[in-house]
Design a protein around this motif. Structure first.
Motif, PDB file in Angstrom:
ATOM      1  N   GLY A  33      -6.313  22.079 -15.061  1.00  0.00           N
ATOM      2  CA  GLY A  33      -5.408  23.137 -14.646  1.00  0.00           C
ATOM      3  C   GLY A  33      -3.940  22.813 -14.845  1.00  0.00           C
ATOM      4  N   GLN A  34      -3.634  21.544 -15.099  1.00  0.00           N
ATOM      5  CA  GLN A  34      -2.254  21.116 -15.328  1.00  0.00           C
ATOM      6  C   GLN A  34      -2.164  20.391 -16.663  1.00  0.00           C
ATOM      7  OE1 GLN A  34       0.405  21.529 -13.030  1.00  0.00           O
ATOM      8  NE2 GLN A  34      -1.042  22.808 -11.933  1.00  0.00           N
ATOM      9  N   ASP A  73       2.977  30.827 -24.001  1.00  0.00           N
ATOM     10  CA  ASP A  73       3.682  30.669 -22.732  1.00  0.00           C
ATOM     11  C   ASP A  73       4.438  31.961 -22.434  1.00  0.00           C
ATOM     12  OD1 ASP A  73       5.412  30.097 -20.629  1.00  0.00           O
ATOM     13  OD2 ASP A  73       6.489  28.505 -21.676  1.00  0.00           O
ATOM     14  N   ASP A  75       6.052  32.634 -19.821  1.00  0.00           N
ATOM     15  CA  ASP A  75       7.175  32.357 -18.928  1.00  0.00           C
ATOM     16  C   ASP A  75       8.412  31.811 -19.636  1.00  0.00           C
ATOM     17  OD1 ASP A  75       5.631  33.051 -16.615  1.00  0.00           O
ATOM     18  OD2 ASP A  75       4.639  31.110 -16.780  1.00  0.00           O
ATOM     19  N   ILE A 136       7.506  26.303 -12.912  1.00  0.00           N
ATOM     20  CA  ILE A 136       6.172  26.175 -13.512  1.00  0.00           C
ATOM     21  C   ILE A 136       5.976  27.250 -14.579  1.00  0.00           C
ATOM     22  CG2 ILE A 136       3.699  26.289 -13.055  1.00  0.00           C
ATOM     23  CD1 ILE A 136       4.356  25.326 -10.173  1.00  0.00           C
ATOM     24  N   HIS A 137       5.521  26.819 -15.748  1.00  0.00           N
ATOM     25  CA  HIS A 137       5.181  27.741 -16.825  1.00  0.00           C
ATOM     26  C   HIS A 137       3.670  27.789 -16.987  1.00  0.00           C
ATOM     27  CE1 HIS A 137       9.126  28.295 -19.194  1.00  0.00           C
ATOM     28  NE2 HIS A 137       9.411  27.923 -17.959  1.00  0.00           N
ATOM     29  N   GLU A 138       3.194  28.951 -17.388  1.00  0.00           N
ATOM     30  CA  GLU A 138       1.768  29.183 -17.614  1.00  0.00           C
ATOM     31  C   GLU A 138       1.491  29.081 -19.115  1.00  0.00           C
ATOM     32  OE1 GLU A 138      -0.975  32.562 -15.834  1.00  0.00           O
ATOM     33  OE2 GLU A 138       0.435  33.383 -17.295  1.00  0.00           O
ATOM     34  N   TYR A 139       0.441  28.356 -19.470  1.00  0.00           N
ATOM     35  CA  TYR A 139       0.045  28.203 -20.874  1.00  0.00           C
ATOM     36  C   TYR A 139      -1.355  28.761 -21.031  1.00  0.00           C
ATOM     37  CZ  TYR A 139       4.249  25.561 -21.003  1.00  0.00           C
ATOM     38  OH  TYR A 139       5.580  25.231 -20.899  1.00  0.00           O
ATOM     39  N   VAL A 140      -1.449  29.863 -21.768  1.00  0.00           N
ATOM     40  CA  VAL A 140      -2.721  30.563 -21.939  1.00  0.00           C
ATOM     41  C   VAL A 140      -3.292  30.182 -23.303  1.00  0.00           C
ATOM     42  CG1 VAL A 140      -3.877  32.800 -21.974  1.00  0.00           C
ATOM     43  CG2 VAL A 140      -1.826  32.476 -20.555  1.00  0.00           C
ATOM     44  N   VAL A 177      -6.300  28.624 -18.663  1.00  0.00           N
ATOM     45  CA  VAL A 177      -4.876  28.566 -18.334  1.00  0.00           C
ATOM     46  C   VAL A 177      -4.554  27.190 -17.769  1.00  0.00           C
ATOM     47  CG1 VAL A 177      -3.046  29.532 -16.884  1.00  0.00           C
ATOM     48  CG2 VAL A 177      -4.788  31.034 -17.858  1.00  0.00           C
ATOM     49  N   TYR A 179      -0.946  24.847 -16.415  1.00  0.00           N
ATOM     50  CA  TYR A 179       0.436  25.000 -15.959  1.00  0.00           C
ATOM     51  C   TYR A 179       1.200  23.700 -16.205  1.00  0.00           C
ATOM     52  CZ  TYR A 179      -1.472  29.105 -13.723  1.00  0.00           C
ATOM     53  OH  TYR A 179      -2.101  30.302 -13.507  1.00  0.00           O
ATOM     54  N   LYS A 181       5.484  21.969 -15.713  1.00  0.00           N
ATOM     55  CA  LYS A 181       6.910  22.108 -15.444  1.00  0.00           C
ATOM     56  C   LYS A 181       7.600  20.776 -15.683  1.00  0.00           C
ATOM     57  CE  LYS A 181       7.193  20.970 -10.555  1.00  0.00           C
ATOM     58  NZ  LYS A 181       7.824  21.325  -9.295  1.00  0.00           N
TER      59      LYS A 181
END
Length: 186
Positions: A33-34, A73, A75, A136-140, A177, A179, A181
């Protein structure tokens, strides 16, 4: 009465198991998840290993002729997000990419697979590198099951055009996904 309820319950369980559909699923053995320093970009102030994660997918829908993978991303402070990875023309008989396959120099993808230009301006994988202190940015990461053997594009094709062709040829898709940062350095 109890016997008929038992039989009905048994019928529902058995028929549910017989008619249940397996869903198109994407997973990774190397990315949770990270995102970590392993996936982080090396450049733009980031000092990561820039290693694309291992990816596997299963239960592709009938009619799948090829696959594509993207990493995006939403975000990124650009007004349009940031495309980190675009891989397409993956043969239909492929269901995994090994960690590091995003390095085009290593030739770890099947023959004919194309990794086009990202928003970093280079081909292949470009990992997370959010601005320091931006949160925090989301990476899909998405795998697409496509109705065509090839998109007819090349490694110089920009993300918007790749996205257009994916949109027109997608049968199904599945995403994971992660995340990431970067804290502001004091």
């Amino acid at each position: 009465m109890k016997k008929s309820n038992f039989i009905l319950g048994l019928f529902l369980v058995v028929s549910g198991a017989l008619f249940a559909q397996n869903t198109f699923t994407l997973s990774s053995k190397s990315l949770g998840g990270q995102a970590t320093i392993n996936e982080e970009f090396n450049g733009f102030g980031c000092v990561g290993k820039n290693e694309s994660p291992q990816l596997s997918w299963e239960n592709a829908p009938e009619g799948t002729k090829s696959f594509a993978i993207t990493m995006y991303d939403p975000d990124a402070p650009t007004g349009s997000g940031w495309w980190h990875w675009l891989v397409f023309d993956i043969p239909a008989n492929t269901n995994t990419l090994v960690a590091g396959a995003g390095d085009v120099k290593l030739n770890l993808t099947p023959k004919g697979v194309i990794q086009s230009i990202t928003d970093y301006g280079a081909t292949g994988y470009g990992g997370p590198c959010p601005p320091e202190g931006h949160g925090i940015h989301e990476y899909v990461i998405t795998v697409y099951a496509l109705k065509t053997d090839t998109l007819g594009l090349n490694a110089n094709t920009n993300p918007a055009v790749v996205g257009y062709y994916l949109w027109n040829n997608t049968i199904a898709k599945s995403s994971i996904v992660a995340y990431y940062k970067r804290d502001k350095k004091e």
